[in-house]
Design a protein around this motif. Structure first.
Motif, PDB file in Angstrom:
ATOM      1  N   GLY A  58      42.096  -1.093  10.007  1.00 39.07           N
ATOM      2  CA  GLY A  58      42.287  -2.539   9.942  1.00 39.07           C
ATOM      3  C   GLY A  58      43.139  -2.936   8.747  1.00 39.07           C
ATOM      4  O   GLY A  58      43.094  -2.292   7.695  1.00 39.07           O
ATOM      5  N   GLN A  59      43.908  -4.000   8.886  1.00 38.84           N
ATOM      6  CA  GLN A  59      44.802  -4.433   7.816  1.00 38.84           C
ATOM      7  C   GLN A  59      44.069  -5.106   6.666  1.00 38.84           C
ATOM      8  O   GLN A  59      44.667  -5.353   5.625  1.00 38.84           O
ATOM      9  CB  GLN A  59      45.870  -5.374   8.389  1.00 38.84           C
ATOM     10  CG  GLN A  59      46.842  -4.685   9.327  1.00 38.84           C
ATOM     11  CD  GLN A  59      47.921  -5.605   9.835  1.00 38.84           C
ATOM     12  OE1 GLN A  59      47.988  -6.764   9.433  1.00 38.84           O
ATOM     13  NE2 GLN A  59      48.765  -5.115  10.716  1.00 38.84           N
ATOM     14  N   ALA A  60      42.797  -5.399   6.841  1.00 38.85           N
ATOM     15  CA  ALA A  60      42.007  -5.979   5.750  1.00 38.85           C
ATOM     16  C   ALA A  60      41.116  -4.930   5.094  1.00 38.85           C
ATOM     17  O   ALA A  60      40.255  -5.270   4.289  1.00 38.85           O
ATOM     18  CB  ALA A  60      41.144  -7.125   6.280  1.00 38.85           C
ATOM     19  N   SER A  61      41.352  -3.665   5.410  1.00 41.87           N
ATOM     20  CA  SER A  61      40.491  -2.587   4.913  1.00 41.87           C
ATOM     21  C   SER A  61      40.892  -2.141   3.510  1.00 41.87           C
ATOM     22  O   SER A  61      42.018  -2.377   3.052  1.00 41.87           O
ATOM     23  CB  SER A  61      40.558  -1.380   5.860  1.00 41.87           C
ATOM     24  OG  SER A  61      41.861  -0.828   5.862  1.00 41.87           O
ATOM     25  N   ASP A  62      39.952  -1.471   2.833  1.00 40.82           N
ATOM     26  CA  ASP A  62      40.244  -0.893   1.526  1.00 40.82           C
ATOM     27  C   ASP A  62      41.362   0.126   1.629  1.00 40.82           C
ATOM     28  O   ASP A  62      42.227   0.220   0.749  1.00 40.82           O
ATOM     29  CB  ASP A  62      38.999  -0.209   0.953  1.00 40.82           C
ATOM     30  CG  ASP A  62      37.922  -1.200   0.551  1.00 40.82           C
ATOM     31  OD1 ASP A  62      38.222  -2.410   0.488  1.00 40.82           O
ATOM     32  OD2 ASP A  62      36.785  -0.764   0.293  1.00 40.82           O
ATOM     33  N   GLN A  63      41.362   0.913   2.706  1.00 32.43           N
ATOM     34  CA  GLN A  63      42.362   1.966   2.869  1.00 32.43           C
ATOM     35  C   GLN A  63      43.776   1.384   2.967  1.00 32.43           C
ATOM     36  O   GLN A  63      44.720   1.918   2.371  1.00 32.43           O
ATOM     37  CB  GLN A  63      42.049   2.805   4.118  1.00 32.43           C
ATOM     38  CG  GLN A  63      40.782   3.623   4.021  1.00 32.43           C
ATOM     39  CD  GLN A  63      39.542   2.847   4.436  1.00 32.43           C
ATOM     40  OE1 GLN A  63      39.568   1.620   4.550  1.00 32.43           O
ATOM     41  NE2 GLN A  63      38.462   3.565   4.684  1.00 32.43           N
ATOM     42  N   PHE A  64      43.902   0.290   3.723  1.00 28.50           N
ATOM     43  CA  PHE A  64      45.218  -0.331   3.888  1.00 28.50           C
ATOM     44  C   PHE A  64      45.726  -0.878   2.557  1.00 28.50           C
ATOM     45  O   PHE A  64      46.883  -0.649   2.174  1.00 28.50           O
ATOM     46  CB  PHE A  64      45.134  -1.454   4.924  1.00 28.50           C
ATOM     47  CG  PHE A  64      46.470  -1.988   5.350  1.00 28.50           C
ATOM     48  CD1 PHE A  64      47.184  -1.384   6.373  1.00 28.50           C
ATOM     49  CD2 PHE A  64      47.029  -3.103   4.730  1.00 28.50           C
ATOM     50  CE1 PHE A  64      48.428  -1.871   6.769  1.00 28.50           C
ATOM     51  CE2 PHE A  64      48.261  -3.601   5.109  1.00 28.50           C
ATOM     52  CZ  PHE A  64      48.969  -2.985   6.134  1.00 28.50           C
ATOM     53  N   GLU A  65      44.850  -1.579   1.835  1.00 24.49           N
ATOM     54  CA  GLU A  65      45.276  -2.160   0.565  1.00 24.49           C
ATOM     55  C   GLU A  65      45.524  -1.080  -0.485  1.00 24.49           C
ATOM     56  O   GLU A  65      46.403  -1.223  -1.336  1.00 24.49           O
ATOM     57  CB  GLU A  65      44.230  -3.164   0.079  1.00 24.49           C
ATOM     58  CG  GLU A  65      44.153  -4.394   0.970  1.00 24.49           C
ATOM     59  CD  GLU A  65      43.401  -5.542   0.325  1.00 24.49           C
ATOM     60  OE1 GLU A  65      43.187  -5.492  -0.901  1.00 24.49           O
ATOM     61  OE2 GLU A  65      43.038  -6.484   1.046  1.00 24.49           O
ATOM     62  N   ALA A  66      44.748   0.019  -0.420  1.00 29.83           N
ATOM     63  CA  ALA A  66      44.965   1.110  -1.365  1.00 29.83           C
ATOM     64  C   ALA A  66      46.330   1.756  -1.132  1.00 29.83           C
ATOM     65  O   ALA A  66      47.017   2.140  -2.093  1.00 29.83           O
ATOM     66  CB  ALA A  66      43.864   2.161  -1.221  1.00 29.83           C
ATOM     67  N   TYR A  67      46.745   1.850   0.126  1.00 27.21           N
ATOM     68  CA  TYR A  67      48.065   2.439   0.399  1.00 27.21           C
ATOM     69  C   TYR A  67      49.175   1.503  -0.088  1.00 27.21           C
ATOM     70  O   TYR A  67      50.172   1.958  -0.658  1.00 27.21           O
ATOM     71  CB  TYR A  67      48.238   2.724   1.887  1.00 27.21           C
ATOM     72  CG  TYR A  67      49.418   3.639   2.152  1.00 27.21           C
ATOM     73  CD1 TYR A  67      49.280   5.025   2.072  1.00 27.21           C
ATOM     74  CD2 TYR A  67      50.674   3.118   2.437  1.00 27.21           C
ATOM     75  CE1 TYR A  67      50.371   5.859   2.267  1.00 27.21           C
ATOM     76  CE2 TYR A  67      51.764   3.941   2.641  1.00 27.21           C
ATOM     77  CZ  TYR A  67      51.608   5.316   2.555  1.00 27.21           C
ATOM     78  OH  TYR A  67      52.696   6.149   2.740  1.00 27.21           O
ATOM     79  N   LEU A  68      48.987   0.209   0.129  1.00 25.45           N
ATOM     80  CA  LEU A  68      49.977  -0.742  -0.378  1.00 25.45           C
ATOM     81  C   LEU A  68      50.084  -0.658  -1.896  1.00 25.45           C
ATOM     82  O   LEU A  68      51.183  -0.705  -2.460  1.00 25.45           O
ATOM     83  CB  LEU A  68      49.605  -2.168   0.041  1.00 25.45           C
ATOM     84  CG  LEU A  68      49.722  -2.505   1.528  1.00 25.45           C
ATOM     85  CD1 LEU A  68      49.352  -3.963   1.759  1.00 25.45           C
ATOM     86  CD2 LEU A  68      51.124  -2.226   2.045  1.00 25.45           C
ATOM     87  N   TYR A  69      48.935  -0.522  -2.552  1.00 28.74           N
ATOM     88  CA  TYR A  69      48.945  -0.393  -4.010  1.00 28.74           C
ATOM     89  C   TYR A  69      49.675   0.882  -4.428  1.00 28.74           C
ATOM     90  O   TYR A  69      50.475   0.874  -5.363  1.00 28.74           O
ATOM     91  CB  TYR A  69      47.512  -0.376  -4.541  1.00 28.74           C
ATOM     92  CG  TYR A  69      47.402   0.200  -5.925  1.00 28.74           C
ATOM     93  CD1 TYR A  69      48.060  -0.388  -7.000  1.00 28.74           C
ATOM     94  CD2 TYR A  69      46.660   1.354  -6.162  1.00 28.74           C
ATOM     95  CE1 TYR A  69      47.985   0.145  -8.266  1.00 28.74           C
ATOM     96  CE2 TYR A  69      46.585   1.890  -7.428  1.00 28.74           C
ATOM     97  CZ  TYR A  69      47.232   1.289  -8.477  1.00 28.74           C
ATOM     98  OH  TYR A  69      47.161   1.830  -9.718  1.00 28.74           O
ATOM     99  N   ALA A  70      49.395   1.981  -3.731  1.00 25.72           N
ATOM    100  CA  ALA A  70      50.057   3.244  -4.058  1.00 25.72           C
ATOM    101  C   ALA A  70      51.570   3.122  -3.898  1.00 25.72           C
ATOM    102  O   ALA A  70      52.343   3.692  -4.669  1.00 25.72           O
ATOM    103  CB  ALA A  70      49.528   4.357  -3.146  1.00 25.72           C
ATOM    104  N   LYS A  71      51.986   2.328  -2.919  1.00 26.05           N
ATOM    105  CA  LYS A  71      53.420   2.188  -2.644  1.00 26.05           C
ATOM    106  C   LYS A  71      54.117   1.247  -3.625  1.00 26.05           C
ATOM    107  O   LYS A  71      55.215   1.543  -4.100  1.00 26.05           O
ATOM    108  CB  LYS A  71      53.608   1.669  -1.209  1.00 26.05           C
ATOM    109  CG  LYS A  71      55.062   1.589  -0.780  1.00 26.05           C
ATOM    110  CD  LYS A  71      55.183   1.048   0.632  1.00 26.05           C
ATOM    111  CE  LYS A  71      54.920  -0.443   0.675  1.00 26.05           C
ATOM    112  NZ  LYS A  71      55.261  -1.035   1.986  1.00 26.05           N
TER     113      LYS A  71
END
Length: 260
Positions: A58-71
């Motif tokens: 999901g786009q509201a998940s921790d995993q999605f936001e963590a990848y955006l942060y990594a990028k």
């Protein structure tokens, strides 16, 4: 702001497929770390991964936001020595952050798969009820003062290789801050990591569990409270921490015992 989407984790039959897809992406990502030529650009890889993580978690998940942060985090929470060594190191750390997010996605999916194993007919679904929190908790209590900056919190998480820090005000524990909190509540909001304090992004109150409780109770509490780390108490004094990875380790041990 990201939109909330339905994830693909509601059907157990998809878990193996998703695990395989993430493992394939990890193999495709390796050339970026070793700086070898690839048929895909990093921008294309990022777009592909955002689509996959959004579909699965999901786009509201921790995993999605963590990848955006990594990028896009540009190493804002990295140790100062890494930032001072220049752009090259920051870019390389950004790559390693991406890799850690993908590995975390695989671990999360495998954890969900092992949970399903404990519920299969013919297997003892009460196994986690017979194992206590004390058996699998980490006995080291890592803490940080509420006045510390989120950059200092990020450095502490990396130094101790943990996913959470209990926050104190000098006399008592008042909250908990996780690597997810740093990305969701700090970096994603554009806060300055050098001046923003832990108090700004910590979670409170502290959700705890007694060391004599079962892992089954701990797992239920994590689900109800929406947390992945539980400080463990003995007579209401925090003496350790139990994380989702600790429960995964317990499930692996119990599964091995079934085979034996």
């Amino acid at each position: 702001m990201g939109t909330k989407t339905r994830t693909g984790l509601t059907r157990a039959t998809f878990l193996d497929r998703y695990i395989q897809r993430f493992k394939e992406r990890l193999e495709k990502f390796q050339p970026f770390l070793s700086r070898k030529k690839t048929t895909m650009s990093l921008e294309q890889f990022d777009e592909d991964m955002e689509d996959l993580i959004g579909q699965v978690f999901g786009q509201a998940s921790d995993q999605f936001e963590a990848y955006l942060y990594a990028k896009i985090g540009e190493g804002s929470l990295l140790p100062e020595e890494a930032q001072e060594s220049g752009t090259h190191d920051r870019e390389r750390e950004s790559l390693h952050q991406r890799k850690r997010v993908l590995e975390s996605c695989v671990a999360d999916l495998e954890f969900r798969k092992r949970l399903l194993v404990t519920r299969r007919p013919g297997l003892d679904g009460q196994a986690l009820q017979r194992v206590t929190v004390e058996d699998y908790m980490a006995s080291d209590v890592r803490s940080i003062h509420s006045g510390a900056t989120i950059k200092e919190a990020g450095r502490a998480l990396q130094k101790w290789k943990v996913g959470s820090l209990i926050v104190d005000d000098g006399s008592r524990y008042i909250g908990i801050v996780t690597d997810s909190d740093l990305s969701r509540k700090a970096v994603a909001r554009g806060l300055d990591p050098s001046t923003t304090t832990v108090l700004t992004c910590m979670s409170k109150p502290v959700v705890t569990i007694e060391l004599t409780e079962s892992l089954s109770d701990a797992l239920a509490l994590m689900k109800d409270a929406g947390v992945r780390h539980l400080p463990v108490t003995a007579d209401r004094t925090i003496i350790g921490v139990l994380s989702v990875s600790d429960i995964l380790r317990a499930i692996e041990d119990l599964s091995a015992m079934r085979v034996d």
